[in-house]
Motif scaffolding. Structure first.
Motif, PDB file in Angstrom:
ATOM      1  N   LYS A  21       0.732  -0.982  -0.001  1.00  0.00           N
ATOM      2  CA  LYS A  21      -0.078  -0.081   0.068  1.00  0.00           C
ATOM      3  C   LYS A  21       0.900   1.410   0.148  1.00  0.00           C
ATOM      4  O   LYS A  21       0.576   1.786  -0.456  1.00  0.00           O
ATOM      5  CB  LYS A  21      -0.605   0.278   0.633  1.00  0.00           C
ATOM      6  CG  LYS A  21      -1.644  -0.930   1.171  1.00  0.00           C
ATOM      7  CD  LYS A  21      -3.318  -0.922   0.036  1.00  0.00           C
ATOM      8  CE  LYS A  21      -4.023  -1.885   0.281  1.00  0.00           C
ATOM      9  NZ  LYS A  21      -5.002  -1.566  -0.996  1.00  0.00           N
ATOM     10  N   LEU A  22       1.569   1.181   0.476  1.00  0.00           N
ATOM     11  CA  LEU A  22       2.628   2.262   0.557  1.00  0.00           C
ATOM     12  C   LEU A  22       3.577   2.968  -0.587  1.00  0.00           C
ATOM     13  O   LEU A  22       3.794   3.173  -1.165  1.00  0.00           O
ATOM     14  CB  LEU A  22       4.018   1.982   1.710  1.00  0.00           C
ATOM     15  CG  LEU A  22       3.838   2.302   3.691  1.00  0.00           C
ATOM     16  CD1 LEU A  22       4.598   2.114   3.521  1.00  0.00           C
ATOM     17  CD2 LEU A  22       2.599   2.966   3.689  1.00  0.00           C
ATOM     18  N   PHE A  23       3.857   1.382  -1.063  1.00  0.00           N
ATOM     19  CA  PHE A  23       4.825   1.686  -2.536  1.00  0.00           C
ATOM     20  C   PHE A  23       3.652   2.031  -3.589  1.00  0.00           C
ATOM     21  O   PHE A  23       3.671   2.906  -4.551  1.00  0.00           O
ATOM     22  CB  PHE A  23       4.553  -0.091  -3.028  1.00  0.00           C
ATOM     23  CG  PHE A  23       6.087  -0.183  -2.723  1.00  0.00           C
ATOM     24  CD1 PHE A  23       7.295  -0.110  -3.336  1.00  0.00           C
ATOM     25  CD2 PHE A  23       6.796  -0.603  -1.430  1.00  0.00           C
ATOM     26  CE1 PHE A  23       8.221  -0.487  -3.125  1.00  0.00           C
ATOM     27  CE2 PHE A  23       7.750  -0.965  -1.066  1.00  0.00           C
ATOM     28  CZ  PHE A  23       8.693  -0.856  -1.601  1.00  0.00           C
ATOM     29  N   GLU A  24       2.211   1.354  -3.486  1.00  0.00           N
ATOM     30  CA  GLU A  24       1.070   2.374  -4.356  1.00  0.00           C
ATOM     31  C   GLU A  24       1.194   3.758  -3.894  1.00  0.00           C
ATOM     32  O   GLU A  24       0.759   4.589  -5.293  1.00  0.00           O
ATOM     33  CB  GLU A  24      -0.123   1.347  -3.931  1.00  0.00           C
ATOM     34  CG  GLU A  24      -1.580   1.625  -5.079  1.00  0.00           C
ATOM     35  CD  GLU A  24      -2.773   1.206  -4.564  1.00  0.00           C
ATOM     36  OE1 GLU A  24      -3.583   0.929  -4.207  1.00  0.00           O
ATOM     37  OE2 GLU A  24      -2.700  -0.086  -4.380  1.00  0.00           O
ATOM     38  N   LEU A  25       1.127   4.147  -2.402  1.00  0.00           N
ATOM     39  CA  LEU A  25       0.846   5.233  -2.899  1.00  0.00           C
ATOM     40  C   LEU A  25       1.739   6.464  -3.327  1.00  0.00           C
ATOM     41  O   LEU A  25       1.392   6.997  -3.426  1.00  0.00           O
ATOM     42  CB  LEU A  25       0.614   5.655  -0.957  1.00  0.00           C
ATOM     43  CG  LEU A  25       0.655   6.466  -0.270  1.00  0.00           C
ATOM     44  CD1 LEU A  25      -1.126   7.279  -1.120  1.00  0.00           C
ATOM     45  CD2 LEU A  25       0.606   7.344   1.179  1.00  0.00           C
ATOM     46  N   LEU A  26       3.292   5.708  -2.666  1.00  0.00           N
ATOM     47  CA  LEU A  26       3.916   6.484  -3.664  1.00  0.00           C
ATOM     48  C   LEU A  26       4.482   6.151  -5.037  1.00  0.00           C
ATOM     49  O   LEU A  26       5.679   6.955  -6.380  1.00  0.00           O
ATOM     50  CB  LEU A  26       5.827   6.485  -2.976  1.00  0.00           C
ATOM     51  CG  LEU A  26       5.212   6.273  -1.691  1.00  0.00           C
ATOM     52  CD1 LEU A  26       6.745   6.082  -0.779  1.00  0.00           C
ATOM     53  CD2 LEU A  26       4.705   7.926  -1.323  1.00  0.00           C
ATOM     54  N   LYS A  27       2.920   5.531  -5.984  1.00  0.00           N
ATOM     55  CA  LYS A  27       3.778   4.893  -6.999  1.00  0.00           C
ATOM     56  C   LYS A  27       4.653   4.913  -7.325  1.00  0.00           C
ATOM     57  O   LYS A  27       5.009   5.147  -8.606  1.00  0.00           O
ATOM     58  CB  LYS A  27       2.883   6.794  -7.982  1.00  0.00           C
ATOM     59  CG  LYS A  27       2.082   6.730  -8.173  1.00  0.00           C
ATOM     60  CD  LYS A  27       1.969   8.328  -8.737  1.00  0.00           C
ATOM     61  CE  LYS A  27       0.770   8.754  -8.395  1.00  0.00           C
ATOM     62  NZ  LYS A  27      -0.766   8.566  -7.070  1.00  0.00           N
ATOM     63  N   LEU A  28       5.295   3.838  -6.761  1.00  0.00           N
ATOM     64  CA  LEU A  28       6.633   3.122  -7.033  1.00  0.00           C
ATOM     65  C   LEU A  28       6.690   1.086  -7.123  1.00  0.00           C
ATOM     66  O   LEU A  28       5.288   0.873  -6.734  1.00  0.00           O
ATOM     67  CB  LEU A  28       7.229   3.429  -5.766  1.00  0.00           C
ATOM     68  CG  LEU A  28       8.214   4.468  -5.263  1.00  0.00           C
ATOM     69  CD1 LEU A  28       8.809   4.332  -3.884  1.00  0.00           C
ATOM     70  CD2 LEU A  28       8.763   4.794  -6.425  1.00  0.00           C
ATOM     71  N   ASP A  29       7.201   1.079  -7.723  1.00  0.00           N
ATOM     72  CA  ASP A  29       7.042  -0.137  -8.678  1.00  0.00           C
ATOM     73  C   ASP A  29       7.504  -1.424  -7.233  1.00  0.00           C
ATOM     74  O   ASP A  29       8.589  -1.044  -6.950  1.00  0.00           O
ATOM     75  CB  ASP A  29       7.912  -0.577  -9.887  1.00  0.00           C
ATOM     76  CG  ASP A  29       7.675  -1.987 -10.179  1.00  0.00           C
ATOM     77  OD1 ASP A  29       7.464  -3.216  -9.324  1.00  0.00           O
ATOM     78  OD2 ASP A  29       7.945  -2.065 -11.671  1.00  0.00           O
ATOM     79  N   GLN A  30       7.126  -2.430  -6.657  1.00  0.00           N
ATOM     80  CA  GLN A  30       7.746  -2.854  -5.539  1.00  0.00           C
ATOM     81  C   GLN A  30       9.029  -3.481  -5.771  1.00  0.00           C
ATOM     82  O   GLN A  30       9.400  -4.065  -4.729  1.00  0.00           O
ATOM     83  CB  GLN A  30       6.477  -4.227  -5.267  1.00  0.00           C
ATOM     84  CG  GLN A  30       5.247  -3.490  -4.582  1.00  0.00           C
ATOM     85  CD  GLN A  30       4.148  -4.001  -3.560  1.00  0.00           C
ATOM     86  OE1 GLN A  30       3.188  -5.028  -4.020  1.00  0.00           O
ATOM     87  NE2 GLN A  30       5.207  -5.100  -2.674  1.00  0.00           N
ATOM     88  N   SER A  31       8.906  -4.188  -7.280  1.00  0.00           N
ATOM     89  CA  SER A  31      10.360  -4.764  -7.758  1.00  0.00           C
ATOM     90  C   SER A  31      11.303  -3.637  -7.028  1.00  0.00           C
ATOM     91  O   SER A  31      12.651  -4.214  -7.569  1.00  0.00           O
ATOM     92  CB  SER A  31      10.300  -5.232  -8.609  1.00  0.00           C
ATOM     93  OG  SER A  31       9.994  -4.204  -9.507  1.00  0.00           O
ATOM     94  N   GLU A  32      11.323  -2.876  -7.421  1.00  0.00           N
ATOM     95  CA  GLU A  32      12.545  -1.759  -6.751  1.00  0.00           C
ATOM     96  C   GLU A  32      12.678  -1.039  -5.664  1.00  0.00           C
ATOM     97  O   GLU A  32      11.896  -1.870  -4.433  1.00  0.00           O
ATOM     98  CB  GLU A  32      12.058  -0.183  -7.114  1.00  0.00           C
ATOM     99  CG  GLU A  32      11.642   0.358  -8.741  1.00  0.00           C
ATOM    100  CD  GLU A  32      11.450   1.301  -8.536  1.00  0.00           C
ATOM    101  OE1 GLU A  32      11.650   2.503  -8.466  1.00  0.00           O
ATOM    102  OE2 GLU A  32      10.459   2.034  -9.573  1.00  0.00           O
TER     103      GLU A  32
END
Length: 151
Positions: A59-70
């Motif tokens: 959810k934090l990755f989604e909020l920050l619009k980041l790819d979880q694989s990073e």
């Protein structure tokens, strides 16, 4: 000193408890939640969650619009759901199987007490719930770090 931050994502907030100082910060609303998420992902030291691997961090990755694989997390992540599951059911450790009742029941199992009462001045029901989750997660983490989380 490095960070030790217990955190909990909520639908409209990110709560962060500094485990070393006991200072809780509720980041409410989109802009503040982004600030809280950034604080967690840029922390140096340890970030602590309960089911953060499956829920809070995505959810934090989604909020920050980041790819979880990073690989953008600056800290070690200790997920107390995984840790307590492995401690209570060691035969399943390493299998990817997670067992366990949930944060409140796990807290009561290991700490043998009722859920903590929010500090004076914290009166918003949603923030109290988030603070409680952060606080219980931090208490489990401290017990684990002392080597007291055995079955």
């Amino acid at each position: 000193m490095t960070d030790v931050l217990a955190f909990d994502w909520g639908t409209t907030m990110v709560g962060v408890l500094d485990v070393q100082t006991g200072i809780y910060t509720p980041y409410r609303g989109v802009e503040k939640s982004i600030e809280g998420a950034t604080r967690i992902l840029s922390a140096e030291g340890v970030i602590v969650s309960f089911n953060g691997t499956a829920c809070d961090l995505p959810k934090l990755f989604e909020l920050l619009k980041l790819d979880q694989s990073e690989q953008v997390i600056g800290a070690t992540h200790d997920d107390m759901l995984l840790i307590t599951s492995n401690a209570r059911w060691p035969s399943d450790a390493g299998t990817g199987s997670i067992k366990g009742p949930g944060l409140i029941a796990t807290y009561k199992y290991y700490l043998g007490s009722n859920v903590p009462v929010a500090p004076e001045g914290l009166t918003d029901e949603y923030e109290v719930s988030n603070w409680r989750d952060c606080h219980m997660t931090a208490a489990l983490w401290k017990k684990w770090k002392r080597g007291e989380l055995a079955e």
